[in-house]
Design an enzyme around this catalytic site. Structure first.
Site, PDB file in Angstrom:
ATOM      1  N   HIS A 183       0.826  -1.209   0.000  1.00 50.73           N
ATOM      2  CA  HIS A 183       0.000   0.000   0.000  1.00 50.73           C
ATOM      3  C   HIS A 183       0.861   1.260   0.000  1.00 50.73           C
ATOM      4  CE1 HIS A 183      -3.247  -2.686   0.821  1.00 50.73           C
ATOM      5  NE2 HIS A 183      -2.788  -3.016   2.005  1.00 50.73           N
TER       6      HIS A 183
ATOM      7  N   HIS B 206      -7.017  -4.299  -0.912  1.00 52.18           N
ATOM      8  CA  HIS B 206      -6.230  -5.531  -0.954  1.00 52.18           C
ATOM      9  C   HIS B 206      -6.489  -6.324  -2.216  1.00 52.18           C
ATOM     10  CE1 HIS B 206      -6.379  -4.589   3.332  1.00 52.18           C
ATOM     11  NE2 HIS B 206      -5.165  -5.082   3.335  1.00 52.18           N
TER      12      HIS B 206
END
Lengths: 330, 199
Positions: free
Chosen positions: A56, A218
């Site tokens: 991320h 995700h």
């Protein structure tokens, strides 16, 4: 899928070694996977620790530094870090004023941070926790694990980071973190799935002519799939989804966040549409940030996060920050 | 009677099975999770095998406590705390005994499964590892082989369910039609147990 890696097993460690080389202002413990601002612990200051799966970036390691996080713990790709990392991070940044854990609402992150809080408290470190759960794509009910934590994490880390820098005590820092989370809502779309290094191919199948609405960070599929839409239509859909859930009376901070593989050319164009919808809906915009901040590896797409701010929050947002991923005013 | 060596062989057999099944677990985790369940458990059970070799714990309880602690500090995600708690709490329930009988082990495992259920807040039917573990514990009173069949059936029975816990729950109705990776890995753990017992 071609990736610029050696082997999947060392992706996180390799990235941390590279980060250490690029940012001498950080202490990067590659073996134990903890990134700490070089001057920690800062006397009298509440420590802010966050962490989550890798993939991320710049979240969370890229947000460590004066004015934002004190330390970050990167887990494996899309996997929560382990309690040992969090306890190490807490111990490294605690000056005696306590530590706030900023946790995104994913089961793994919640469980590991809960265990870490217990262990750190056993070591005499005072711990408070805030759960970030801003994603309106996921409905909260008795039967779900609640909303996901996504883009608002950046607002919490920046605003609360500035407040901690001012020397506010732990309970006030914690209350402020909850306030920023409650004031924030997000919605994301994916134009393509992402590929994790471990799997090496897209984590879900998204045909060329379709997009996922309400996607998480995700690579998990969203709530709904539709035929590809224009930037204008996606902005309408996303902002309206947020405004169905929040009714801002104050100006908002806007984060137009890229998922990793969408160029800034597209993100700025998308931001133009987001600003148009907000103007049409009568929502005043205080500040706007456009870029890749809370990404999902090589996923194409974007998310929008709005955070309603008063004078105090806006001042804290504008306060100086110096991190690898976000810096202004110093 | 089951001694420390039995539990060590159970953990080693699990590590071997997880190596074999890692790809299948990850494939199951792709449509409803984030495609890392296999690689995460692989990392964890490799570490468990290494830790058991190095520290050589001498009682059944100590073997499972060490295995659980190792999973918590190497796996991450939800699987680390959940599997770690399962083994650690089962091990704690076994106490200091040098040997335990099958009934004592079944009771201890139930304590471990209850702890997992409480930690994750999941009940049977939520499409989680609990859907394999609860029937396995219920059947363990009969035989290890019965526990294996019950766990495997429990894992298969998660396919039509809608996930209500964990990351798959974010998909709502779209989680229906996929076998739960956590229930599947739990069935692998119980199958390794039966294999260790020679059943």
């Amino acid at each position: 899928m071609k990736m610029l890696i050696n082997v999947a097993e060392t992706v996180v460690a390799d990235a941390l070694r590279g980060m250490a080389a690029a940012h001498p202002e950080l202490t990067v413990d590659v073996e134990n996977r903890v990134i700490v601002r070089r001057d920690a612990p800062v006397a009298g200051k509440v420590g802010l620790v966050s962490g989550g799966g890798s993939g991320h970036e710049p979240l969370h390691g890229g947000f460590v530094g004066p004015g934002m996080l004190s330390a970050a713990c990167p887990g494996e790709v899309f996997t929560s870090p382990v309690p040992d990392q969090m306890v190490r991070a807490a111990a490294a940044v605690d000056s005696g004023a306590g530590v706030l854990f900023i946790v995104k609402n994913y089961t793994g992150d919640v469980l590991n941070f809960d265990m870490a809080a217990e262990l750190a408290e056993d070591e005499g470190i005072q711990i408070a926790k805030v759960l970030v759960d801003d994603d309106v794509a996921v409905t909260d009910s008795l039967y779900t694990a609640g909303r996901r934590g996504t883009g608002a994490t950046l607002f919490v880390e920046k605003i609360v980071g500035a407040a901690a820098e001012e020397g506010r005590p732990l309970e006030r820092v914690e209350a402020l973190a909850r306030q920023v989370n409650e004031n924030s809502r997000s919605f994301g779309v994916a134009l393509s799935a992402c590929s994790t290094p471990a799997k090496g191919s897209p984590t879900f199948d998204l045909p060329a002519g379709e997009l996922e609405l309400g996607v998480g960070i995700h690579g998990e599929p969203g709530r709904e799939r539709r035929a590809m839409m224009t930037s204008r239509e996606i902005a309408d859909f996303s902002v309206n989804a947020i405004l169905e859930d929040m009714h801002p009376r104050n100006p908002v901070l806007v984060l137009v966040n890229g998922m990793g593989a969408t160029p800034l050319l597209e993100l700025y164009g998308f931001n133009a549409e987001v600003q148009r919808v907000l103007t049409d809906r009568g929502v005043p915009v205080a500040r706007t940030l456009v870029g890749n901040y809370v990404t999902s590896l090589d996923m194409a797409g974007a998310s929008v996060t709005l955070c309603q701010v008063d004078e105090d929050l806006l001042r804290l947002w504008d306060a100086p920050v110096r991190t690898a991923g976000l810096r202004w005013g110093m | 009677m089951l001694d420390a060596d039995f539990f060590r062989r159970w953990m080693t057999a699990t590590a071997v099975s997880v190596e074999h099944e890692a790809e299948r677990l990850t494939a199951l985790d792709s449509p409803i999770g984030d495609a890392d369940h296999g690689s995460n458990l692989q990392r964890g059970f490799r570490a468990v095998a290494t830790a058991l070799d190095k520290e050589e714990p001498g009682t059944p309880g100590a073997v499972l406590i060490l295995a659980g602690r190792t999973l918590i500090s190497t796996v991450g995600g939800a699987s680390g705390p959940l599997y770690g708690t399962l083994l650690r709490r089962t091990g704690k329930a076994l106490g200091d005994a040098a040997e335990v009988d099958e009934r004592e082990f079944a009771e201890a495992l139930r304590t471990g499964v209850d702890a997992v259920s409480q930690l994750g807040g999941a009940a049977p039917g939520d499409k989680t590892m609990i859907d394999a573990l609860v029937p396995a514990v219920d059947a363990l009173g009969r035989s290890f082989a019965a526990a294996r069949s019950a766990a495997e059936e429990g894992a298969l029975a998660t396919t039509p369910l809608q996930a209500r816990k964990g990351r798959a729950s974010y998909l709502g109705e779209r989680s229906v039609g996929h076998q739960d990776p956590g229930a599947t890995s739990s069935a692998i753990l119980i199958a390794a147990l039966a294999e260790t017992a020679g059943e």
